[in-house]
Design a protein around this motif. Structure first.
Motif, PDB file in Angstrom:
ATOM      1  N   ARG A  44       0.853  -1.257   0.013  1.00  0.00           N
ATOM      2  CA  ARG A  44      -0.095   0.003   0.050  1.00  0.00           C
ATOM      3  C   ARG A  44       0.711   1.011   0.202  1.00  0.00           C
ATOM      4  O   ARG A  44       2.155   1.185   0.427  1.00  0.00           O
ATOM      5  CB  ARG A  44      -0.902  -0.038   1.433  1.00  0.00           C
ATOM      6  CG  ARG A  44      -2.124  -1.259   1.287  1.00  0.00           C
ATOM      7  CD  ARG A  44      -2.422  -1.031   2.703  1.00  0.00           C
ATOM      8  NE  ARG A  44      -3.359  -2.416   2.777  1.00  0.00           N
ATOM      9  CZ  ARG A  44      -4.736  -2.333   2.691  1.00  0.00           C
ATOM     10  NH1 ARG A  44      -5.456  -1.085   2.433  1.00  0.00           N
ATOM     11  NH2 ARG A  44      -5.489  -3.432   2.645  1.00  0.00           N
ATOM     12  N   GLY A  45       0.217   2.317  -0.556  1.00  0.00           N
ATOM     13  CA  GLY A  45       0.814   3.591  -0.309  1.00  0.00           C
ATOM     14  C   GLY A  45       1.992   4.040  -1.342  1.00  0.00           C
ATOM     15  O   GLY A  45       2.623   4.922  -0.851  1.00  0.00           O
ATOM     16  N   PHE A  46       2.012   3.610  -2.546  1.00  0.00           N
ATOM     17  CA  PHE A  46       2.843   3.967  -3.805  1.00  0.00           C
ATOM     18  C   PHE A  46       2.212   5.435  -4.346  1.00  0.00           C
ATOM     19  O   PHE A  46       0.863   5.509  -4.377  1.00  0.00           O
ATOM     20  CB  PHE A  46       2.794   3.024  -4.792  1.00  0.00           C
ATOM     21  CG  PHE A  46       3.670   1.738  -4.226  1.00  0.00           C
ATOM     22  CD1 PHE A  46       4.978   2.011  -3.907  1.00  0.00           C
ATOM     23  CD2 PHE A  46       3.220   0.823  -4.023  1.00  0.00           C
ATOM     24  CE1 PHE A  46       5.827   0.744  -3.316  1.00  0.00           C
ATOM     25  CE2 PHE A  46       3.697  -0.140  -3.327  1.00  0.00           C
ATOM     26  CZ  PHE A  46       5.107  -0.373  -3.228  1.00  0.00           C
ATOM     27  N   PHE A  54      -1.589   4.719  -4.792  1.00  0.00           N
ATOM     28  CA  PHE A  54      -2.224   3.485  -5.370  1.00  0.00           C
ATOM     29  C   PHE A  54      -1.460   2.384  -4.425  1.00  0.00           C
ATOM     30  O   PHE A  54      -0.527   2.460  -3.966  1.00  0.00           O
ATOM     31  CB  PHE A  54      -2.120   3.391  -6.803  1.00  0.00           C
ATOM     32  CG  PHE A  54      -0.651   3.105  -7.347  1.00  0.00           C
ATOM     33  CD1 PHE A  54      -0.071   1.979  -7.540  1.00  0.00           C
ATOM     34  CD2 PHE A  54       0.105   4.375  -7.409  1.00  0.00           C
ATOM     35  CE1 PHE A  54       1.401   1.772  -8.059  1.00  0.00           C
ATOM     36  CE2 PHE A  54       1.363   4.330  -8.053  1.00  0.00           C
ATOM     37  CZ  PHE A  54       1.944   3.094  -8.154  1.00  0.00           C
ATOM     38  N   ASP A  55      -2.060   1.030  -4.817  1.00  0.00           N
ATOM     39  CA  ASP A  55      -1.590   0.004  -3.915  1.00  0.00           C
ATOM     40  C   ASP A  55      -1.406  -1.102  -5.407  1.00  0.00           C
ATOM     41  O   ASP A  55      -2.265  -0.973  -6.381  1.00  0.00           O
ATOM     42  CB  ASP A  55      -2.721  -0.856  -3.200  1.00  0.00           C
ATOM     43  CG  ASP A  55      -3.132   0.300  -1.927  1.00  0.00           C
ATOM     44  OD1 ASP A  55      -2.484   1.115  -1.764  1.00  0.00           O
ATOM     45  OD2 ASP A  55      -4.282  -0.235  -1.219  1.00  0.00           O
ATOM     46  N   ILE A  56      -0.451  -2.013  -5.066  1.00  0.00           N
ATOM     47  CA  ILE A  56      -0.241  -3.120  -6.038  1.00  0.00           C
ATOM     48  C   ILE A  56      -0.292  -4.333  -5.314  1.00  0.00           C
ATOM     49  O   ILE A  56      -0.105  -4.547  -3.947  1.00  0.00           O
ATOM     50  CB  ILE A  56       1.030  -3.043  -6.707  1.00  0.00           C
ATOM     51  CG1 ILE A  56       2.217  -2.959  -5.857  1.00  0.00           C
ATOM     52  CG2 ILE A  56       1.190  -1.620  -7.553  1.00  0.00           C
ATOM     53  CD1 ILE A  56       3.543  -3.015  -6.770  1.00  0.00           C
ATOM     54  N   VAL A  57      -0.737  -5.547  -6.038  1.00  0.00           N
ATOM     55  CA  VAL A  57      -0.645  -6.860  -5.532  1.00  0.00           C
ATOM     56  C   VAL A  57       0.431  -7.449  -6.479  1.00  0.00           C
ATOM     57  O   VAL A  57       0.462  -7.513  -7.849  1.00  0.00           O
ATOM     58  CB  VAL A  57      -1.829  -7.551  -5.558  1.00  0.00           C
ATOM     59  CG1 VAL A  57      -1.535  -9.032  -5.254  1.00  0.00           C
ATOM     60  CG2 VAL A  57      -2.860  -6.800  -4.907  1.00  0.00           C
ATOM     61  N   THR A  69      -2.288  -6.914  -9.842  1.00  0.00           N
ATOM     62  CA  THR A  69      -3.331  -5.882 -10.070  1.00  0.00           C
ATOM     63  C   THR A  69      -2.817  -4.706  -9.158  1.00  0.00           C
ATOM     64  O   THR A  69      -1.872  -4.742  -8.642  1.00  0.00           O
ATOM     65  CB  THR A  69      -4.791  -6.467  -9.358  1.00  0.00           C
ATOM     66  OG1 THR A  69      -5.777  -5.517  -9.972  1.00  0.00           O
ATOM     67  CG2 THR A  69      -4.781  -6.541  -8.001  1.00  0.00           C
ATOM     68  N   ILE A  70      -3.679  -3.623  -9.640  1.00  0.00           N
ATOM     69  CA  ILE A  70      -3.306  -2.337  -8.921  1.00  0.00           C
ATOM     70  C   ILE A  70      -4.841  -1.723  -8.565  1.00  0.00           C
ATOM     71  O   ILE A  70      -5.871  -2.218  -9.018  1.00  0.00           O
ATOM     72  CB  ILE A  70      -2.664  -1.193 -10.123  1.00  0.00           C
ATOM     73  CG1 ILE A  70      -3.598  -1.051 -11.322  1.00  0.00           C
ATOM     74  CG2 ILE A  70      -1.338  -1.693 -10.399  1.00  0.00           C
ATOM     75  CD1 ILE A  70      -3.184  -0.135 -12.249  1.00  0.00           C
ATOM     76  N   ILE A  71      -4.537  -1.276  -7.536  1.00  0.00           N
ATOM     77  CA  ILE A  71      -5.789  -0.676  -6.921  1.00  0.00           C
ATOM     78  C   ILE A  71      -5.564   0.807  -6.749  1.00  0.00           C
ATOM     79  O   ILE A  71      -4.748   1.335  -5.838  1.00  0.00           O
ATOM     80  CB  ILE A  71      -5.930  -1.349  -5.665  1.00  0.00           C
ATOM     81  CG1 ILE A  71      -6.369  -2.718  -5.672  1.00  0.00           C
ATOM     82  CG2 ILE A  71      -7.393  -0.630  -4.861  1.00  0.00           C
ATOM     83  CD1 ILE A  71      -5.352  -3.473  -5.270  1.00  0.00           C
ATOM     84  N   GLY A  72      -6.240   1.791  -7.158  1.00  0.00           N
ATOM     85  CA  GLY A  72      -6.079   3.175  -6.965  1.00  0.00           C
ATOM     86  C   GLY A  72      -7.219   3.834  -5.814  1.00  0.00           C
ATOM     87  O   GLY A  72      -7.938   3.144  -5.522  1.00  0.00           O
ATOM     88  N   LYS A  73      -6.383   4.711  -5.313  1.00  0.00           N
ATOM     89  CA  LYS A  73      -7.262   5.204  -4.237  1.00  0.00           C
ATOM     90  C   LYS A  73      -7.964   6.499  -4.712  1.00  0.00           C
ATOM     91  O   LYS A  73      -7.793   7.287  -5.584  1.00  0.00           O
ATOM     92  CB  LYS A  73      -6.397   5.816  -3.095  1.00  0.00           C
ATOM     93  CG  LYS A  73      -5.519   4.555  -2.723  1.00  0.00           C
ATOM     94  CD  LYS A  73      -6.534   3.660  -1.771  1.00  0.00           C
ATOM     95  CE  LYS A  73      -5.792   2.578  -1.014  1.00  0.00           C
ATOM     96  NZ  LYS A  73      -6.540   1.574  -0.320  1.00  0.00           N
TER      97      LYS A  73
END
Length: 73
Positions: A44-46, A54-57, A69-73
């Motif tokens: 988390r926290g890039f 954003f976060d990445i897995v 995957t990527i997760i935007g905030k």
């Protein structure tokens, strides 16, 4: 380190929540993670160059670091 981005993660870049994220942002974030990642883990926290968080897995595989995957905030 070689960074491999899945087609799912590339598709997510087109989503509204991931707006203004680039492939370069993802590669940089994946390379900043120290050590080995034996199982898929969320980081988390890039920050993207645009300032978006954003976060990445990601997971390490024999060919390099796989961004699932990527997760935007």
């Amino acid at each position: 380190m070689r960074v491999i981005i899945t087609s799912h993660a590339k598709k997510r870049l087109r989503d509204h929540r991931q707006g203004s994220l680039t492939i370069d942002d993802i590669i940089t974030a994946a390379q900043l993670i120290p050590g080995s990642i034996p199982t898929a883990t969320r980081f988390r926290g890039f920050f993207a160059k645009s300032g978006r968080i954003f976060d990445i897995v990601a997971k390490d595989i024999p060919g390099g670091r796989l961004v699932i995957t990527i997760i935007g905030k």
